[in-house]
Write a protein that holds these residues in place. Structure first.
Motif, PDB file in Angstrom:
ATOM      1  N   MET A 229       0.821  -1.223   0.000  1.00 48.85           N
ATOM      2  CA  MET A 229       0.000   0.000   0.000  1.00 48.85           C
ATOM      3  C   MET A 229       0.858   1.278   0.000  1.00 48.85           C
ATOM      4  SD  MET A 229      -3.250  -0.450  -0.167  1.00 48.85           S
ATOM      5  CE  MET A 229      -3.876   1.016   0.598  1.00 48.85           C
ATOM      6  N   PRO A 230       1.832   1.368   0.908  1.00 48.51           N
ATOM      7  CA  PRO A 230       2.659   2.596   0.892  1.00 48.51           C
ATOM      8  C   PRO A 230       3.445   2.748  -0.401  1.00 48.51           C
ATOM      9  CG  PRO A 230       3.077   1.264   2.870  1.00 48.51           C
ATOM     10  CD  PRO A 230       2.240   0.432   1.970  1.00 48.51           C
ATOM     11  N   PHE A 234       3.388   5.758  -3.115  1.00 49.00           N
ATOM     12  CA  PHE A 234       4.634   6.411  -3.537  1.00 49.00           C
ATOM     13  C   PHE A 234       4.799   6.356  -5.060  1.00 49.00           C
ATOM     14  CE2 PHE A 234       9.317   5.831  -4.276  1.00 49.00           C
ATOM     15  CZ  PHE A 234       9.689   7.141  -3.998  1.00 49.00           C
ATOM     16  N   ALA A 235       4.101   5.426  -5.714  1.00 49.03           N
ATOM     17  CA  ALA A 235       4.322   5.215  -7.152  1.00 49.03           C
ATOM     18  C   ALA A 235       3.992   6.451  -7.981  1.00 49.03           C
ATOM     19  CB  ALA A 235       3.503   4.024  -7.636  1.00 49.03           C
ATOM     20  N   GLY A 236       2.932   7.173  -7.589  1.00 53.33           N
ATOM     21  CA  GLY A 236       2.535   8.366  -8.343  1.00 53.33           C
ATOM     22  C   GLY A 236       3.625   9.417  -8.335  1.00 53.33           C
ATOM     23  N   PRO A 237       3.987   9.900  -7.123  1.00 51.12           N
ATOM     24  CA  PRO A 237       5.077  10.883  -7.079  1.00 51.12           C
ATOM     25  C   PRO A 237       6.370  10.340  -7.696  1.00 51.12           C
ATOM     26  CG  PRO A 237       4.014  10.693  -4.936  1.00 51.12           C
ATOM     27  CD  PRO A 237       3.408   9.639  -5.801  1.00 51.12           C
ATOM     28  N   ALA A 238       6.588   9.013  -7.530  1.00 51.87           N
ATOM     29  CA  ALA A 238       7.825   8.442  -8.093  1.00 51.87           C
ATOM     30  C   ALA A 238       7.813   8.530  -9.614  1.00 51.87           C
ATOM     31  CB  ALA A 238       7.980   6.988  -7.654  1.00 51.87           C
ATOM     32  N   GLY A 276       6.767  25.997 -21.637  1.00 52.37           N
ATOM     33  CA  GLY A 276       6.118  24.802 -22.172  1.00 52.37           C
ATOM     34  C   GLY A 276       6.474  23.558 -21.385  1.00 52.37           C
ATOM     35  N   THR A 277       7.748  23.381 -21.126  1.00 54.67           N
ATOM     36  CA  THR A 277       8.172  22.164 -20.418  1.00 54.67           C
ATOM     37  C   THR A 277       7.732  22.212 -18.953  1.00 54.67           C
ATOM     38  OG1 THR A 277      10.334  23.232 -20.442  1.00 54.67           O
ATOM     39  CG2 THR A 277      10.107  21.275 -21.761  1.00 54.67           C
ATOM     40  N   THR A 278       7.764  23.401 -18.350  1.00 54.59           N
ATOM     41  CA  THR A 278       7.327  23.499 -16.946  1.00 54.59           C
ATOM     42  C   THR A 278       5.849  23.129 -16.834  1.00 54.59           C
ATOM     43  OG1 THR A 278       8.917  25.275 -16.589  1.00 54.59           O
ATOM     44  CG2 THR A 278       7.188  25.025 -14.938  1.00 54.59           C
ATOM     45  N   ILE A 279       5.048  23.680 -17.736  1.00 59.08           N
ATOM     46  CA  ILE A 279       3.607  23.374 -17.706  1.00 59.08           C
ATOM     47  C   ILE A 279       3.402  21.879 -17.926  1.00 59.08           C
ATOM     48  CG2 ILE A 279       1.426  23.725 -18.943  1.00 59.08           C
ATOM     49  CD1 ILE A 279       2.593  26.584 -19.612  1.00 59.08           C
ATOM     50  N   PHE A 280       4.162  21.354 -18.848  1.00 57.04           N
ATOM     51  CA  PHE A 280       4.011  19.940 -19.159  1.00 57.04           C
ATOM     52  C   PHE A 280       4.369  19.069 -17.951  1.00 57.04           C
ATOM     53  CE2 PHE A 280       5.479  15.921 -20.880  1.00 57.04           C
ATOM     54  CZ  PHE A 280       4.391  15.577 -21.655  1.00 57.04           C
ATOM     55  N   PHE A 281       5.496  19.375 -17.331  1.00 58.97           N
ATOM     56  CA  PHE A 281       5.914  18.580 -16.171  1.00 58.97           C
ATOM     57  C   PHE A 281       4.958  18.784 -14.981  1.00 58.97           C
ATOM     58  CE2 PHE A 281      10.417  18.439 -17.947  1.00 58.97           C
ATOM     59  CZ  PHE A 281      10.340  17.091 -18.251  1.00 58.97           C
ATOM     60  N   ALA A 282       4.483  20.011 -14.805  1.00 63.92           N
ATOM     61  CA  ALA A 282       3.537  20.269 -13.705  1.00 63.92           C
ATOM     62  C   ALA A 282       2.271  19.444 -13.922  1.00 63.92           C
ATOM     63  CB  ALA A 282       3.206  21.758 -13.651  1.00 63.92           C
ATOM     64  N   SER A 283       1.819  19.390 -15.161  1.00 66.04           N
ATOM     65  CA  SER A 283       0.620  18.604 -15.476  1.00 66.04           C
ATOM     66  C   SER A 283       0.861  17.125 -15.180  1.00 66.04           C
ATOM     67  CB  SER A 283       0.233  18.760 -16.947  1.00 66.04           C
ATOM     68  OG  SER A 283       0.136  20.106 -17.277  1.00 66.04           O
ATOM     69  N   LEU A 284       2.056  16.660 -15.527  1.00 71.93           N
ATOM     70  CA  LEU A 284       2.391  15.257 -15.265  1.00 71.93           C
ATOM     71  C   LEU A 284       2.350  14.957 -13.767  1.00 71.93           C
ATOM     72  CD1 LEU A 284       5.430  14.209 -17.484  1.00 71.93           C
ATOM     73  CD2 LEU A 284       3.109  13.374 -17.583  1.00 71.93           C
ATOM     74  N   ILE A 285       2.949  15.855 -12.991  1.00 71.23           N
ATOM     75  CA  ILE A 285       3.002  15.632 -11.538  1.00 71.23           C
ATOM     76  C   ILE A 285       1.588  15.609 -10.957  1.00 71.23           C
ATOM     77  CG2 ILE A 285       3.725  16.682  -9.340  1.00 71.23           C
ATOM     78  CD1 ILE A 285       6.264  17.650 -10.909  1.00 71.23           C
ATOM     79  N   ILE A 286       0.770  16.562 -11.384  1.00 74.46           N
ATOM     80  CA  ILE A 286      -0.623  16.592 -10.901  1.00 74.46           C
ATOM     81  C   ILE A 286      -1.342  15.307 -11.305  1.00 74.46           C
ATOM     82  CG2 ILE A 286      -2.850  17.751 -11.240  1.00 74.46           C
ATOM     83  CD1 ILE A 286      -1.212  20.395 -11.536  1.00 74.46           C
ATOM     84  N   PHE A 287      -1.143  14.908 -12.535  1.00 76.34           N
ATOM     85  CA  PHE A 287      -1.831  13.715 -13.045  1.00 76.34           C
ATOM     86  C   PHE A 287      -1.411  12.455 -12.283  1.00 76.34           C
ATOM     87  CE2 PHE A 287      -1.696  10.040 -15.933  1.00 76.34           C
ATOM     88  CZ  PHE A 287      -3.049   9.900 -16.182  1.00 76.34           C
ATOM     89  N   PHE A 288      -0.122  12.280 -12.086  1.00 79.02           N
ATOM     90  CA  PHE A 288       0.336  11.057 -11.419  1.00 79.02           C
ATOM     91  C   PHE A 288      -0.080  11.006  -9.953  1.00 79.02           C
ATOM     92  CE2 PHE A 288       3.290  10.582 -15.047  1.00 79.02           C
ATOM     93  CZ  PHE A 288       2.943   9.296 -15.380  1.00 79.02           C
ATOM     94  N   ASN A 289      -0.072  12.150  -9.296  1.00 79.71           N
ATOM     95  CA  ASN A 289      -0.540  12.175  -7.913  1.00 79.71           C
ATOM     96  C   ASN A 289      -2.021  11.824  -7.852  1.00 79.71           C
ATOM     97  OD1 ASN A 289       1.736  12.775  -6.308  1.00 79.71           O
ATOM     98  ND2 ASN A 289       1.730  14.834  -7.133  1.00 79.71           N
TER      99      ASN A 289
END
Lengths: 309, 542
Positions: A229-230, A234-238, A276-289
């Motif tokens: 479970m833990p 952790f998989a999302g942020p990872a 562009g890359t910052t927005i893209f990476f921010a979106s990825l982080i939000i999505f995976f979390n």
């Protein structure tokens, strides 16, 4: 549950807007511009360049135009690479970064879970201490140290593996994937160990063992799902961290991924590419979390029930 | 359980062993197939000769585009390029170029004089914002057109007399004009291709992508994957295609020095192109594998500039004291170690032309006396100041050595300030520094490259130093055709620089490459011109 999902999606909008605004302001505050060069650009040429890219407009107008174009899916042209748009550059680098992140995640999960399970099965033994010491080193050793060390050892000394490149020679993915995944493997090992120790002390595990269930079955079928479970949390942020944090590894191993573009964009003051890359990476982080939260809820009935209320 | 772990580890080791199976390295493959692998330093910004500015870009572009003239890599003498021959008028201001009769673009179209007219109009157009457009201002009317004062290109002194004859009129006799024609700003582009992908002044254009790019030199673009690889292959229509031996060149953008060196060692590239190799590696190669390291003198210099608008550097005695107190011999022998030549004048000696004199030397006593004269006996009262450099280990080591020399010789304290590249440029251009490092690499073989740098109105003069006398001498020398008189004028300018010392020359730089011994016809020269058309790979003995 649906309400929870919708709420999480809606909260992402102001977060992303804040990211865009802050990045826009910060890149403009940084000294130096996209066209600064060792040989001073003649004033007339600089004026023409600024005009061409609308950098002579007032800042709020530039921001408004950028957001408007963004809403239409246009990240703008790259200042550094005149023949490409930011969207094209992201599309060029992303598949490699995803591939690298995927291999690193597989490596982290595989090594981390196995090490964590073995360490938990013999708690406070020399085996446990050994595994956890290695895990601690993995966490503490940054990739810019681990990468060159692995290159020296496996690339230069033993000549087993290529030292740089991607898709250019057999085995060129091994060292970067291990370098990127090492710290995450160590985290996964520690999380797995903790989860296993907790689960293994539960009554139902004792019951299973008393009933004569084999140790393998106890571990794999009864304990592992709960113990992981833990790790799932952790998989999302990872995953987000592996994708957005690969720029050091990409630079060390000369991998043409998005992280390297991101780093170069910052050094080049390629404003549109940075945004562009910052927005893209921010979106990825939000999505995976977001995905990790949903998965956690799916795996944990108690949590699912509380969200359902 | 631990037996299982041992089995797992064994499987891992076996998997790794599987990867150790020797496959061909790039170098081995390249040697068998005449394919050259080059570590190109960085990813080119563009493959458009009228937009690009950097050396990595030029390395690739020069394989695909050819100007009217070319330079012999051994002697740097002028050779025919896209032009087979040329004539100069009696007033030394009008050139008539006769194009190669068999000159063709990579799509088979003939290379015409009209192509050059179109290309030069493009390169000068303000809308394109070519950062090197000023390199064309020797041509009559070019500056007015380039500055947007007129949009009528017929006022510019470039005319196609017929398909194969190009006439160029200059504003004044320019002794080095034929050399400059080998600069990428003067390269031609294929008009029909440019028009197809957005028109003459489209900066954001797809014409340089593989499949679109049409070029006129020995090689043409086959493949371009950003941050990974650029591959060029022979252009079968090239007028001198018979001499081309290579079957292809790969340019790998390896931006990290250490990675580049490792790539060379592991057989991924035949040669490296990074101008600044890690200092400690130079000594290792010198000792262990001297046949692999090449140190060629460059027409370039490394120097410190003083902010003459700021106290105490507004005092020429202070500037001289600091410059005289630098032990340049020691600097190149013990710190840089790359075969650099200590510099006691600003402009590097031109092998066949201007030989500047030295008016000072390493002289601690004189430096101390000058500093005392300026009001700082034994360095007392001299304010602590900063040496600015961009973040790079080599710059740091040089700054450390000079800091130590100034402390020991003059009893003054310099602090080191490193800044990221763009911040450093900004700080220097805003004159927000005390002392800063700078380097200059010539575009063509003429002292004007360097003397122009310190003109009062020069865009690259970040010292704040101004001298009307110096300006007049340099301007006069620019158009003086009698080389004896010209060198004399430059010598006077050189004397002024030594008397005024707005900069402290440190050393003339070397071009340091790692290169496999089987790369043939690749010659070191002071301009680092390496035409690929005659380069080939010899079979390696080992």
């Amino acid at each position: 549950m649906l309400k929870y999902i919708l709420l999480r999606l809606l909260t992402a909008i102001p977060v992303l807007f804040f990211v865009v605004l802050m990045t826009f302001v910060l890149v403009r505050l940084a000294p130096g511009g996209p066209f600064d060069a060792e040989r001073a650009v003649p004033a007339q040429v600089l004026e023409n360049l600024n005009k061409r890219y609308h950098l002579d407009d007032p800042m709020p107008v530039q921001f408004g135009n950028y957001v408007w174009n963004l809403l239409q899916g246009d990240f703008g042209p790259s200042y550094k690479y005149p023949s490409r748009t930011v969207t094209e550059l992201i599309a060029t680098g992303l598949p490699t970064t995803i591939e690298l992140g995927f291999y690193a995640l597989c490596f982290a999960a595989f090594l981390g879970i196995i090490s964590g399970v073995f360490a938990a099965l013999k708690p406070n033994s020399w085996q446990d201490y050994s595994f956890m010491s290695v895990a601690m080193i993995g966490i503490c050793l940054p990739s810019f140290v681990l990468g060159p060390l692995m290159i020296l050892l496996f690339g230069i000394q033993f000549e087993w593996l290529p030292v740089s490149g991607w898709d250019v020679s057999p085995g060129d993915k091994i060292l970067p994937s291990i370098t990127l995944g090492a710290a995450y493997a160590a985290y996964v090992a520690r999380l797995t160990r903790g989860g296993m120790l907790e689960i293994m002390s539960q009554d139902y595990i004792r019951t299973a063992r008393a009933k004569g269930v084999s140790r393998f079955n106890v571990v794999v079928h009864h304990a592992l799902r709960g113990a992981l479970m833990p790790v799932v949390a952790f998989a999302g942020p990872a995953a987000a961290g592996l994708l957005s944090g690969s720029f050091v590894v990409e630079t060390i191993f000369q991998i043409p991924g998005l992280g390297r573009f991101y780093l170069q964009a910052a050094f080049n003051r390629d404003y549109t590419m940075i945004l562009g890359t910052t927005i893209f990476f921010a979106s990825l982080i939000i999505f995976f979390n977001f995905v990790a939260d949903i998965l956690q809820a799916w795996m944990n009935p108690k949590l699912r029930q509380s969200l359902g209320k | 359980m631990f037996k299982q772990l041992a089995l797992l580890l064994a499987a891992g080791v076996l998997a790794l062993s599987g990867c150790s199976e020797k496959s061909l390295t790039n170098v081995e493959y390249g040697n068998q197939n005449q394919i050259l692998y080059i570590a190109n330093g960085d990813e080119p910004q563009a493959l458009d000769p009228h937009i690009t500015t950097g050396a990595p870009d030029f390395h690739v572009i020069s394989s695909m585009f050819e100007g009217l003239t070319a330079l012999n890599p051994q002697t740097l003498e002028l050779e025919p390029g896209a032009a087979a021959s040329w004539e100069l008028s009696d007033d030394l201001m009008t050139y008539t170029f006769h194009m190669q009769p068999e000159g063709r673009w990579s799509n088979g179209d003939p290379v015409t004089a009209q192509d050059f007219v179109y290309s030069w109009q493009r390169a000068m157009s303000p809308e394109l914002a070519n950062q090197y457009a000023y390199m064309m201002y020797f041509i009559e009317g070019a500056e007015a057109f380039g500055q947007g004062e007129t949009t009528d290109f017929s006022t510019v002194g470039v005319k196609a007399l017929d398909d194969k004859t190009l006439q160029v009129k200059l504003t004044a006799p320019t002794p080095y004009f034929l050399q400059i024609l080998d600069h990428h700003t003067y390269y031609p582009v294929h008009p029909a291709t440019i028009e197809k992908f957005g028109g003459m002044t489209a900066r954001v254009s797809k014409w340089t992508l593989p499949g679109n790019l049409v070029s006129n030199n020995a090689f043409k673009l086959k493949h371009w994957e950003l941050n990974k690889d650029i591959e060029v292959v022979p252009n079968e229509y090239y007028w001198d295609a018979d001499v081309v031996k290579l079957k292809g060149i790969h340019f790998n953008p390896i931006s990290q020095q250490q990675v580049e060196e490792r790539a060379f060692r592991s057989g991924q590239v035949h040669l490296t192109f990074t101008p600044q190799m890690a200092i400690e590696k130079i000594a290792t190669y010198d000792q262990n594998e001297p046949e692999l390291i090449h140190k060629d003198p460059g027409y370039s210099n490394y120097f410190y500039i003083f902010n003459t608008t700021r106290k105490p550097f507004d005092d020429v005695r202070v500037r001289k004291a600091l410059s005289y107190a630098i032990d340049r011999e020691s600097l190149v022998k013990r710190v840089t170690k790359g075969g650099e030549v200590p510099a006691y004048h600003f402009v590097p000696p031109d092998p066949e032309g201007h030989q500047p004199k030295s008016y000072f030397t390493y002289d601690i006593e004189k430096a101390k006396a000058l500093l005392a004269e300026a009001g700082f006996p034994n360095g007392e009262g001299f304010p602590a100041f900063d040496i600015l450099y961009n973040t790079h280990d080599n710059h740091r080591k040089i700054a450390l050595a000079i800091q130590q020399m100034w402390r020991t010789n003059l009893n003054i304290q310099a602090n080191l300030t490193n800044q990221e590249w763009k911040v450093y440029l900004n700080t220097q251009q805003n004159k927000d520094y005390d002392v800063s490092r700078k380097a200059w690499i010539a575009d063509y073989l003429d002292p004007s490259n360097f003397y122009d740098l310190l003109l009062s109105y020069g865009g690259n003069n970040d010292t704040g130093w101004k001298s009307a006398e110096y300006d007049a001498l340099v301007e006069e020398a620019q158009h003086e055709l009698d080389s004896t008189k010209r060198w004399a004028l430059y010598e006077q300018a050189n004397k002024i620089l030594s008397d005024e010392m707005p900069i402290a020359p440190l050393y003339f730089m070397s071009d340091i490459n790692l290169m496999r011994p089987n790369v043939k016809n690749w010659y070191g020269n002071v301009l680092q011109r390496h035409p690929y058309k005659t380069v080939y790979l010899e079979n390696e003995a080992k």
